[in-house]
Write an enzyme that holds these catalytic residues in place. Sequence first.
Site, PDB file in Angstrom:
ATOM      1  N   ASP A  12       0.764  -1.208   0.104  1.00 28.16           N
ATOM      2  CA  ASP A  12       0.186  -0.074   0.075  1.00 28.16           C
ATOM      3  C   ASP A  12       0.675   1.360  -0.025  1.00 28.16           C
ATOM      4  O   ASP A  12       0.634   2.325   0.884  1.00 28.16           O
ATOM      5  CB  ASP A  12      -0.988  -0.061   1.099  1.00 28.16           C
ATOM      6  CG  ASP A  12      -1.679  -1.351   1.397  1.00 28.16           C
ATOM      7  OD1 ASP A  12      -2.193  -1.861   0.286  1.00 28.16           O
ATOM      8  OD2 ASP A  12      -1.868  -1.739   2.349  1.00 28.16           O
ATOM      9  N   GLU A 178     -11.501  -0.327  -3.185  1.00 27.12           N
ATOM     10  CA  GLU A 178     -10.826   0.263  -2.092  1.00 27.12           C
ATOM     11  C   GLU A 178      -9.559   1.168  -2.301  1.00 27.12           C
ATOM     12  O   GLU A 178      -9.694   1.595  -3.557  1.00 27.12           O
ATOM     13  CB  GLU A 178     -10.411  -0.771  -1.100  1.00 27.12           C
ATOM     14  CG  GLU A 178      -9.534  -1.695  -1.906  1.00 27.12           C
ATOM     15  CD  GLU A 178      -8.902  -3.373  -1.158  1.00 27.12           C
ATOM     16  OE1 GLU A 178      -9.360  -3.143   0.196  1.00 27.12           O
ATOM     17  OE2 GLU A 178      -8.178  -3.891  -1.706  1.00 27.12           O
TER      18      GLU A 178
END
Length: 432
Positions: A12, A178
Amino acid sequence: MNPLIPTVFSADPSAHVWPGDDRIWLYASHDEPGTNTHDTMQSYHVFSSDDMTNWTDHGRVLHLDQVSWASSHMWAIDAAYRDGVYYLVYCAVESATGMFRTGLATSDQPQGPFTDIGFIEGVEWGQDPALFIDDDSTPYLFWGAGGHCSACRLTDDLRAAVPETIVDLTPQLKWVFEGPFVHKYNGKYYLSYPGLFEDKWPEHMYYATADHPLGPYTFGGEYIPVFSGQAGTNHGSIIEYKGQWYAFHHSMWVSHMSECRSLMCDYLTYNADGSIQPIYPCTIGVFNLKTGSDKGTVTILLDASVADRTGGKFSGTHPATQRDGYTGHGYCTGFDRNEKGVTVLIQSCIDRLGRLSIRYCAPDGDVRMKVMLNHVLLAPAGASERLFTLPQCNDWQEIELCTLALKAGDNALRFYCGDGGLDVDYFQVSEA
Ligand code: FUB
């Protein structure tokens, strides 16, 4: 070269270049080696570089144990800079409600460590936050999970959502699942995100553009298709650094396990109309800005003065700042008796060798120290006595001590047994 950071599992990536700073900074979540579930994620790492292939791992900068309101799931993150303060913007599950919250932690230096200041009020299910501060200083928060994406303006202190500005962007973001990230290019706002094509895994990376941070957004297309060795999830950020655009994301190219991920970086190219060309990740990745080589290294740099906030501890020693010339927040001092020392945490994703160096100052004479890795005393190369001599020096100097056999996971490096007159600035672990 890809993976960009093959030494510690991280995912991420949120990339930033801060005002007045020459380096590029990556804020990333941390996957535990040997597990294959996201449920075990509990900390974050920071990486920096000034050439795109040689990276510094600044260690573990925030852990679940340091967040009083959270019980698990330290998932995707972002970072921001405002009025001299660096913010880590992260998410975790709140103990009291079981709900994902968007946490804020602060530091006065970009590498952290970060101190939690609580979660952002008014943001519920705030998984995968992205904090975008516009050119006029207005702060916006984006978050998203489970096929939804929302955004809002934040109060100036970043501590709360402005309720009337909350928008559900889901209908504007085709296939969104997301992980939003926002950047600006040629006056347009680009919202990039992982999405599920026809609701099927794995994730593709898509983007949409708008004239205002809160939309409306127009779907732009896919910019990272599903690729071989993808982790199932993908998640990333887009940034310009020294005149070149880059897309950061993650893969499972080191572990071949979908929840033990590694950071990746590829060039990003815009077409004349502002659309983004598809990226096909390759092992070459990006080139060194100074040498043109695709080769690089990762060096772990552990500031001894914040050992207790980065997974280690002080044992009778303490941080200090009186002596000039230290590199981070200060240095560690007080090694004045046999048992006194400092422990630092070294995280690695695989069993590997590293070369340990120390930056220190010992004005009163040579100092003899013990070095213990994972409860085993080490000896200098070729020596039978398990003692390391740090030569006298009136100013800071860096010397190499020994080779470390790191194991996958957490490694405790304890440095102790001084006889006074020693200050330690940092420990460094280079690739062997
Ligand atoms: O890293 C944990 C979760 O996996 C993130 O929050 C998601 O975006 C996905 O990458």
